[in-house]
Write an enzyme that holds these catalytic residues in place. Structure first.
Site, PDB file in Angstrom:
ATOM      1  N   GLU A  35      56.097  69.876  29.013  1.00  0.00           N
ATOM      2  CA  GLU A  35      56.167  68.375  28.865  1.00  0.00           C
ATOM      3  C   GLU A  35      54.798  67.899  29.105  1.00  0.00           C
ATOM      4  OE1 GLU A  35      57.922  67.012  26.631  1.00  0.00           O
ATOM      5  OE2 GLU A  35      60.037  67.268  27.630  1.00  0.00           O
ATOM      6  N   HIS A  36      54.734  66.961  28.594  1.00  0.00           N
ATOM      7  CA  HIS A  36      53.230  66.332  28.472  1.00  0.00           C
ATOM      8  C   HIS A  36      51.604  67.048  28.607  1.00  0.00           C
ATOM      9  CE1 HIS A  36      54.357  62.196  29.067  1.00  0.00           C
ATOM     10  NE2 HIS A  36      55.624  63.082  29.863  1.00  0.00           N
ATOM     11  N   THR A  37      52.557  68.407  27.948  1.00  0.00           N
ATOM     12  CA  THR A  37      51.005  69.845  27.649  1.00  0.00           C
ATOM     13  C   THR A  37      50.285  69.359  25.958  1.00  0.00           C
ATOM     14  OG1 THR A  37      53.135  70.759  26.712  1.00  0.00           O
ATOM     15  CG2 THR A  37      51.566  71.020  28.916  1.00  0.00           C
ATOM     16  N   ASP A  38      50.889  68.271  24.852  1.00  0.00           N
ATOM     17  CA  ASP A  38      50.556  68.656  23.684  1.00  0.00           C
ATOM     18  C   ASP A  38      48.824  67.844  23.998  1.00  0.00           C
ATOM     19  OD1 ASP A  38      52.084  65.881  23.740  1.00  0.00           O
ATOM     20  OD2 ASP A  38      52.500  66.104  21.989  1.00  0.00           O
ATOM     21  N   LEU A 124      64.059  62.018  21.728  1.00  0.00           N
ATOM     22  CA  LEU A 124      64.691  63.139  21.127  1.00  0.00           C
ATOM     23  C   LEU A 124      64.171  62.304  19.784  1.00  0.00           C
ATOM     24  CD1 LEU A 124      68.528  62.888  21.535  1.00  0.00           C
ATOM     25  CD2 LEU A 124      66.658  64.221  22.863  1.00  0.00           C
ATOM     26  N   SER A 125      62.748  62.135  19.891  1.00  0.00           N
ATOM     27  CA  SER A 125      62.006  61.608  18.740  1.00  0.00           C
ATOM     28  C   SER A 125      62.262  61.464  17.400  1.00  0.00           C
ATOM     29  CB  SER A 125      61.280  63.070  18.263  1.00  0.00           C
ATOM     30  OG  SER A 125      60.943  63.797  19.133  1.00  0.00           O
ATOM     31  N   ASP A 171      56.320  65.888  18.703  1.00  0.00           N
ATOM     32  CA  ASP A 171      57.693  65.386  18.571  1.00  0.00           C
ATOM     33  C   ASP A 171      57.430  65.264  16.281  1.00  0.00           C
ATOM     34  OD1 ASP A 171      57.300  65.074  20.724  1.00  0.00           O
ATOM     35  OD2 ASP A 171      57.324  62.985  20.252  1.00  0.00           O
TER      36      ASP A 171
HETATM   37  C1  GLA Z   1      56.498  61.602  23.428  1.00  0.00           C
HETATM   38  C2  GLA Z   1      55.456  61.887  22.896  1.00  0.00           C
HETATM   39  C3  GLA Z   1      54.689  63.264  22.717  1.00  0.00           C
HETATM   40  C4  GLA Z   1      54.414  64.023  23.996  1.00  0.00           C
HETATM   41  C5  GLA Z   1      56.037  64.046  25.287  1.00  0.00           C
HETATM   42  C6  GLA Z   1      56.188  64.518  26.293  1.00  0.00           C
HETATM   43  O1  GLA Z   1      57.772  62.477  23.249  1.00  0.00           O
HETATM   44  O2  GLA Z   1      55.325  61.321  22.094  1.00  0.00           O
HETATM   45  O3  GLA Z   1      53.567  64.130  21.834  1.00  0.00           O
HETATM   46  O4  GLA Z   1      53.771  64.081  24.883  1.00  0.00           O
HETATM   47  O5  GLA Z   1      56.427  62.705  24.982  1.00  0.00           O
HETATM   48  O6  GLA Z   1      55.953  65.861  26.813  1.00  0.00           O
END
Ligand code: GLA
Length: 385
Positions: A35-38, A124-125, A171
């Site tokens: 998480e928060h690595t992308d 959940l995008s 996502d």
């Molecule tokens: C949201 C962002 C992603 C990612 C996550 C955290 O979903 O859209 O790009 O940074 O937060 O991992």
């Protein structure tokens, strides 16, 4: 779900008087770990889920795009030749059309009806699913090749540059490149996709806290800026290239908060790679332990969790048969993801939900998710041909 395929097709025929030319599906995702690595060029491990955006479309003779959503009273309605910024859900569709055209693609007008069962604001995008559904429909209408990773980047560009959210690529990659029955290890720098099987006899649960994130965009952008600043101080292209030793050596020139933020990213990247290895070995207990460590790091170092998320994680992890649980997505509200023994899935969901409700007073929901393939063209239901 398959019934949305039928209902968007029916709604299309009802509205336009003919069956659609195509039905597309683009899934939401749940992130198992990473998480928060992308946006730090790092590693993530999401799975595309059955909950998806479904879009029934047909061509138009002009350059208008008209999309009706069962979730919104107003359609998205714009001309490909005269794109102007507005507001509302249609900006995601417009942004995708803009990004495709900015890459030199010639698009054609289309009209359609869409429906979604990806919960909104839950982490959940739902937006990435919408973007990929529109990208798939526009590509098909214009006869473009469908390269999932390229389209994921295009959709991310739409969100970054048209909608104005500085999200990473996870996502969109998950929605475009999901693999049935697998989580996908994504390298957010190279965009390499490594399908990674879930350990045998395990089930992924989504535990929705019933709380929705507030002010998430500003907190998200602030985290991202901090990461970029630390990378500059460490003289690395991105925090993916940082090490704990390097971070320690720079402690004098960083604030304690900056150190904690960067430490989360460095340790989280390592956890994702360790989880991928554990998954290949079928070691559910190890994957679960890494998920629990991920949550602690997000809670204490990155500070993007919330009391509700912490309470649900604790309630899940207290249940026999739960290997590990953590917040999933951007944070501040939304959902927890848990890896559980399949034969205990229902019991864990029930007991954790009860304990969480008693402790917080919120109205949670819990469900199993199945890993499905990425955005696809689906057969138009035979009934309507
Ligand atoms: C949201 C962002 C992603 C990612 C996550 C955290 O979903 O859209 O790009 O940074 O937060 O991992």
């Amino acid at each position: 779900m398959a019934d949305l395929r039928v209902s968007v097709t029916e709604a299309f025929r009802h509205r336009f008087g003919a069956p659609p030319a195509h039905v597309v599906r683009a899934p939401g995702r749940v992130n198992l770990i990473g998480e928060h690595t992308d946006y730090n060029d790092g590693f993530v491990m999401p799975l595309a889920i059955e909950q998806a955006v479904w879009l029934a479309v047909g061509p138009r003779d002009d350059d208008r795009v008209v999309l009706h959503s069962t979730r919104a009273p107003e359609p998205a309605d714009f001309r490909l030749g005269a794109m102007e910024r507005g507001d509302g859900w249609g900006e995601y569709a417009k942004g995708v059309a803009w990004a495709l055209q900015a890459q030199g693609h010639e698009l054609r007008g289309l009209e359609g009806v869409l429906a979604s069962d990806v919960p909104e604001g839950a982490g959940l995008s739902s937006s990435a699913a919408l973007e990929l559904a529109v990208a798939r429909a526009l590509s098909e209408g214009a006869g473009l090749d469908w390269d999932p990773a390229v389209m994921a980047r295009t959709a991310q560009r739409a969100e970054n540059e048209w909608v104005g959210v500085r999200c990473g690529v996870m996502d969109q990659m998950a929605s475009a490149c999901g693999v049935a029955g697998h989580a996908v290890l994504l390298d957010c720098r190279s965009l390499a996709v490594t399908p990674t099987p879930l350990p045998a006899w395990t089930t992924v649960l989504v535990l929705d806290t019933g709380t929705r994130r507030g002010l998430v965009d500003s907190a998200y952008n602030a985290r991202r800026e901090t990461c970029e600043r630390v990378a500059r101080v460490l003289s690395v292209p991105a925090l993916r290239d940082a090490t704990l030793d390097g971070l320690q050596a720079a402690e004098d020139v960083l604030t304690p908060t900056q150190v904690r933020r960067a430490r989360h990213v460095v340790t989280e990247n390592a956890r994702v790679l360790a989880a991928a290895e554990a998954m290949r070995q079928g070691d559910a207990a190890r994957v679960g332990a890494l998920m629990a460590a991920s949550h602690a790091s997000l809670r204490d170092d990155y500070e993007v969790s919330s009391p509700a998320l912490n309470a649900f994680v604790e309630a899940a992890q207290a249940q026999p048969g739960c290997y590990g649980a953590r917040m999933t997505g951007a944070g501040f509200g939304g959902c927890v993801v848990a890896l559980v023994a399949s034969d205990r899935a229902e019991a864990v969901a029930e007991a954790a939900t009860l304990a969480y409700r008693q402790r917080t007073g919120h109205a949670p929901t819990a469900y199993r998710v199945r890993a499905v393939g990425g955005a696809s063209l689906e057969p138009v239901p035979a009934l309507f041909l």
